[in-house]
Design a protein around this motif. Sequence first.
Motif, PDB file in Angstrom:
ATOM      1  N   VAL A  63       8.968  -6.806  -0.947  1.00 41.14           N
ATOM      2  CA  VAL A  63      10.386  -6.446  -1.022  1.00 41.14           C
ATOM      3  C   VAL A  63      11.114  -7.437  -1.927  1.00 41.14           C
ATOM      4  O   VAL A  63      11.946  -7.050  -2.762  1.00 41.14           O
ATOM      5  CB  VAL A  63      11.005  -6.405   0.395  1.00 41.14           C
ATOM      6  CG1 VAL A  63      12.518  -6.317   0.328  1.00 41.14           C
ATOM      7  CG2 VAL A  63      10.428  -5.232   1.188  1.00 41.14           C
ATOM      8  N   THR A  64      10.784  -8.708  -1.805  1.00 38.70           N
ATOM      9  CA  THR A  64      11.423  -9.739  -2.632  1.00 38.70           C
ATOM     10  C   THR A  64      11.160  -9.487  -4.114  1.00 38.70           C
ATOM     11  O   THR A  64      12.078  -9.553  -4.938  1.00 38.70           O
ATOM     12  CB  THR A  64      10.911 -11.141  -2.242  1.00 38.70           C
ATOM     13  OG1 THR A  64      11.190 -11.358  -0.864  1.00 38.70           O
ATOM     14  CG2 THR A  64      11.553 -12.224  -3.081  1.00 38.70           C
ATOM     15  N   GLN A  65       9.914  -9.182  -4.454  1.00 38.79           N
ATOM     16  CA  GLN A  65       9.569  -8.919  -5.854  1.00 38.79           C
ATOM     17  C   GLN A  65      10.353  -7.727  -6.395  1.00 38.79           C
ATOM     18  O   GLN A  65      10.893  -7.781  -7.500  1.00 38.79           O
ATOM     19  CB  GLN A  65       8.075  -8.630  -5.985  1.00 38.79           C
ATOM     20  CG  GLN A  65       7.190  -9.829  -5.778  1.00 38.79           C
ATOM     21  CD  GLN A  65       5.729  -9.431  -5.722  1.00 38.79           C
ATOM     22  OE1 GLN A  65       5.372  -8.457  -5.064  1.00 38.79           O
ATOM     23  NE2 GLN A  65       4.894 -10.180  -6.401  1.00 38.79           N
ATOM     24  N   VAL A  66      10.397  -6.662  -5.625  1.00 39.56           N
ATOM     25  CA  VAL A  66      11.074  -5.446  -6.070  1.00 39.56           C
ATOM     26  C   VAL A  66      12.572  -5.680  -6.208  1.00 39.56           C
ATOM     27  O   VAL A  66      13.190  -5.268  -7.194  1.00 39.56           O
ATOM     28  CB  VAL A  66      10.764  -4.278  -5.109  1.00 39.56           C
ATOM     29  CG1 VAL A  66      11.634  -3.073  -5.409  1.00 39.56           C
ATOM     30  CG2 VAL A  66       9.289  -3.914  -5.194  1.00 39.56           C
ATOM     31  N   CYS A  67      13.165  -6.350  -5.240  1.00 40.70           N
ATOM     32  CA  CYS A  67      14.612  -6.617  -5.304  1.00 40.70           C
ATOM     33  C   CYS A  67      14.961  -7.477  -6.512  1.00 40.70           C
ATOM     34  O   CYS A  67      15.966  -7.239  -7.187  1.00 40.70           O
ATOM     35  CB  CYS A  67      15.093  -7.263  -4.011  1.00 40.70           C
ATOM     36  SG  CYS A  67      15.127  -6.109  -2.627  1.00 40.70           S
ATOM     37  N   ARG A  68      14.121  -8.457  -6.817  1.00 41.40           N
ATOM     38  CA  ARG A  68      14.369  -9.292  -8.001  1.00 41.40           C
ATOM     39  C   ARG A  68      14.230  -8.470  -9.275  1.00 41.40           C
ATOM     40  O   ARG A  68      15.043  -8.580 -10.186  1.00 41.40           O
ATOM     41  CB  ARG A  68      13.394 -10.463  -8.040  1.00 41.40           C
ATOM     42  CG  ARG A  68      13.751 -11.554  -7.074  1.00 41.40           C
ATOM     43  CD  ARG A  68      12.798 -12.713  -7.182  1.00 41.40           C
ATOM     44  NE  ARG A  68      13.115 -13.723  -6.184  1.00 41.40           N
ATOM     45  CZ  ARG A  68      12.272 -14.643  -5.799  1.00 41.40           C
ATOM     46  NH1 ARG A  68      11.064 -14.714  -6.305  1.00 41.40           N
ATOM     47  NH2 ARG A  68      12.632 -15.521  -4.890  1.00 41.40           N
ATOM     48  N   ARG A  69      13.183  -7.661  -9.332  1.00 38.64           N
ATOM     49  CA  ARG A  69      12.937  -6.853 -10.537  1.00 38.64           C
ATOM     50  C   ARG A  69      14.067  -5.852 -10.767  1.00 38.64           C
ATOM     51  O   ARG A  69      14.500  -5.639 -11.899  1.00 38.64           O
ATOM     52  CB  ARG A  69      11.610  -6.127 -10.392  1.00 38.64           C
ATOM     53  CG  ARG A  69      11.246  -5.291 -11.595  1.00 38.64           C
ATOM     54  CD  ARG A  69       9.833  -4.807 -11.474  1.00 38.64           C
ATOM     55  NE  ARG A  69       9.495  -3.950 -12.585  1.00 38.64           N
ATOM     56  CZ  ARG A  69       8.269  -3.668 -12.933  1.00 38.64           C
ATOM     57  NH1 ARG A  69       7.271  -4.156 -12.253  1.00 38.64           N
ATOM     58  NH2 ARG A  69       8.032  -2.881 -13.954  1.00 38.64           N
ATOM     59  N   LEU A  70      14.542  -5.226  -9.705  1.00 40.97           N
ATOM     60  CA  LEU A  70      15.603  -4.231  -9.826  1.00 40.97           C
ATOM     61  C   LEU A  70      16.997  -4.845  -9.823  1.00 40.97           C
ATOM     62  O   LEU A  70      17.982  -4.152 -10.082  1.00 40.97           O
ATOM     63  CB  LEU A  70      15.508  -3.218  -8.684  1.00 40.97           C
ATOM     64  CG  LEU A  70      14.239  -2.378  -8.619  1.00 40.97           C
ATOM     65  CD1 LEU A  70      14.238  -1.506  -7.378  1.00 40.97           C
ATOM     66  CD2 LEU A  70      14.079  -1.537  -9.875  1.00 40.97           C
ATOM     67  N   ARG A  71      17.076  -6.136  -9.499  1.00 49.19           N
ATOM     68  CA  ARG A  71      18.356  -6.842  -9.390  1.00 49.19           C
ATOM     69  C   ARG A  71      19.259  -6.148  -8.370  1.00 49.19           C
ATOM     70  O   ARG A  71      20.418  -5.817  -8.664  1.00 49.19           O
ATOM     71  CB  ARG A  71      19.017  -6.969 -10.762  1.00 49.19           C
ATOM     72  CG  ARG A  71      18.243  -7.843 -11.721  1.00 49.19           C
ATOM     73  CD  ARG A  71      18.920  -8.057 -13.054  1.00 49.19           C
ATOM     74  NE  ARG A  71      19.309  -6.870 -13.771  1.00 49.19           N
ATOM     75  CZ  ARG A  71      18.513  -6.154 -14.562  1.00 49.19           C
ATOM     76  NH1 ARG A  71      17.275  -6.505 -14.737  1.00 49.19           N
ATOM     77  NH2 ARG A  71      18.972  -5.099 -15.192  1.00 49.19           N
TER      78      ARG A  71
END
Length: 153
Positions: free
Chosen positions: A38-46
């Motif tokens: 979830v952290t990776q995706v949230c960072r990637r999608l901002r």
Amino acid sequence: MKAKKNQPATIRHSPDQERDRTPSAEPSGTPGQRYYSVTQVCRRLRIAPHILRYWEKQFDISLKRNSAGRRVISARQLEKLELIRHLIHHEGLTVRAVRQRLERSGSAPSASALTDEQLKTITLIQRELIALRTLLMSGGTTPARDSTDSGSN
């Protein structure tokens, strides 16, 4: 470490945090497929994690859990989330309009039927089209072609 006045502190990443930047191992029962935290995706999608949870509910995205019980996002789900973000943030669509567009495009060929190379090509073309659209919307111009560049002598 203290930050100087009006300047953010520098964050140093430990080797453990470095792992967070690469896809995680697959949950049991899905060999070969990559998953993201979830952290990776949230960072990637901002986006904030609560937005991701909201989109999960609104767009019926069922996330799997890894062996530690944490939610993980497949590469295909990440592509769908990237499209959702683009439609909301760049095209200005409402959640309802995005849902309708996704339902209409549901009759399109499945992404799983495409090869990795085809998906990469489609992604590159999509990015180029978005850049061109942005350029056109901003009133920008591209350099004019010289008649000698046309290949005729």
